[in-house]
Design an enzyme around this catalytic site. Sequence first.
Site, PDB file in Angstrom:
ATOM      1  N   GLU A  87       0.328 -19.325 -36.822  1.00 13.28           N
ATOM      2  CA  GLU A  87       0.034 -18.013 -37.412  1.00 13.28           C
ATOM      3  C   GLU A  87      -0.436 -18.202 -38.849  1.00 13.28           C
ATOM      4  O   GLU A  87       0.207 -18.906 -39.624  1.00 13.28           O
ATOM      5  CB  GLU A  87       1.304 -17.149 -37.472  1.00 13.28           C
ATOM      6  CG  GLU A  87       1.721 -16.502 -36.182  1.00 13.28           C
ATOM      7  CD  GLU A  87       0.977 -15.198 -35.860  1.00 13.28           C
ATOM      8  OE1 GLU A  87       0.070 -14.798 -36.628  1.00 13.28           O
ATOM      9  OE2 GLU A  87       1.310 -14.614 -34.819  1.00 13.28           O
ATOM     10  N   HIS A 127      -6.280 -16.433 -30.477  1.00 17.24           N
ATOM     11  CA  HIS A 127      -5.543 -15.494 -29.623  1.00 17.24           C
ATOM     12  C   HIS A 127      -6.514 -14.528 -28.939  1.00 17.24           C
ATOM     13  O   HIS A 127      -6.346 -14.181 -27.769  1.00 17.24           O
ATOM     14  CB  HIS A 127      -4.519 -14.732 -30.488  1.00 17.24           C
ATOM     15  CG  HIS A 127      -3.379 -14.163 -29.712  1.00 17.24           C
ATOM     16  ND1 HIS A 127      -2.391 -13.406 -30.286  1.00 17.24           N
ATOM     17  CD2 HIS A 127      -3.070 -14.248 -28.396  1.00 17.24           C
ATOM     18  CE1 HIS A 127      -1.524 -13.046 -29.347  1.00 17.24           C
ATOM     19  NE2 HIS A 127      -1.906 -13.550 -28.201  1.00 17.24           N
ATOM     20  N   ASP A 137      -6.984 -11.310 -33.219  1.00 22.54           N
ATOM     21  CA  ASP A 137      -6.791 -12.406 -34.180  1.00 22.54           C
ATOM     22  C   ASP A 137      -7.230 -13.761 -33.620  1.00 22.54           C
ATOM     23  O   ASP A 137      -7.231 -13.927 -32.398  1.00 22.54           O
ATOM     24  CB  ASP A 137      -5.315 -12.465 -34.632  1.00 22.54           C
ATOM     25  CG  ASP A 137      -4.331 -12.667 -33.484  1.00 22.54           C
ATOM     26  OD1 ASP A 137      -4.389 -11.902 -32.499  1.00 22.54           O
ATOM     27  OD2 ASP A 137      -3.515 -13.606 -33.561  1.00 22.54           O
TER      28      ASP A 137
HETATM   29 ZN   LIG Z   1      -1.877 -13.597 -32.246  1.00 22.58          ZN
END
Ligand SMILES: [Zn+2]
Length: 236
Positions: A87, A127, A137
């Site tokens: 992330e 993603h 994202d």
């Molecule tokens: Zn994600």
Amino acid sequence: MTRIIQHFVPHFEERHQKVQALILHCSAHTPEEMLKVLDEKKLSAHYIIGENGEIWQTVSEKNKAWHAGISHWREIDGLNDYSIGIELSSPAMGQKEYTKKQIDSAVGLCRTIISHYQIPACNVVGHSDIAPTRRPDPGKAFPWQYFASKGIGLWYDINDAEKISINEVEELLRIIGYDTTNLNAAAYAFCRHFVADSVAENSDIEQLMTEIYPKDFEFPHVYLPVLKACAYRYRR
Ligand SMILES: [Zn+2]
């Protein structure tokens, strides 16, 4: 490489598959906020990278983190068990340039993971690529071409377009790895990744998170050569 801050979270399971994919994400929170939000939603990623380049490890690579959700890429359904998830903190949800420090940290971390597990370049994706109807994202500003130049993921050479005789958008997307059940969503995810200029910026993050692709979107024919060149590169 950047020092890694270890801060393990409880949301993971035992991994049953070999790691063979690397999934990049972003979230509009600082790493500290992200830890809270992910905890509330019972989600996790293996790593979180802040805007200053700091790296947090939150799940051991040995375990399956909960970052991908319902997802598909190439032969794999449900990427969590097969992947490492990273992330990146991004207030603009990946629509404005990432910081240099953050990109440098991400490149170092990705390279280490890819070489450790021998992850094929075709399996380093975002993603939005593996969940085109559900997630936007790591966003149109994620520097995929730069990453590919560092050996992370694949980019295309437009001269390859003529080497592939297929002209059907759906088949070309499937060759790359997309689930084309929702063709417009898959085509939009492709554009976000490979022709980011064609994707409009949306400063309303809440709307961006709920309206993942324009419902009337159709793949712009002008980008067919890009799609073909990519398919050539990703072909099994
Ligand atoms: Zn994600």
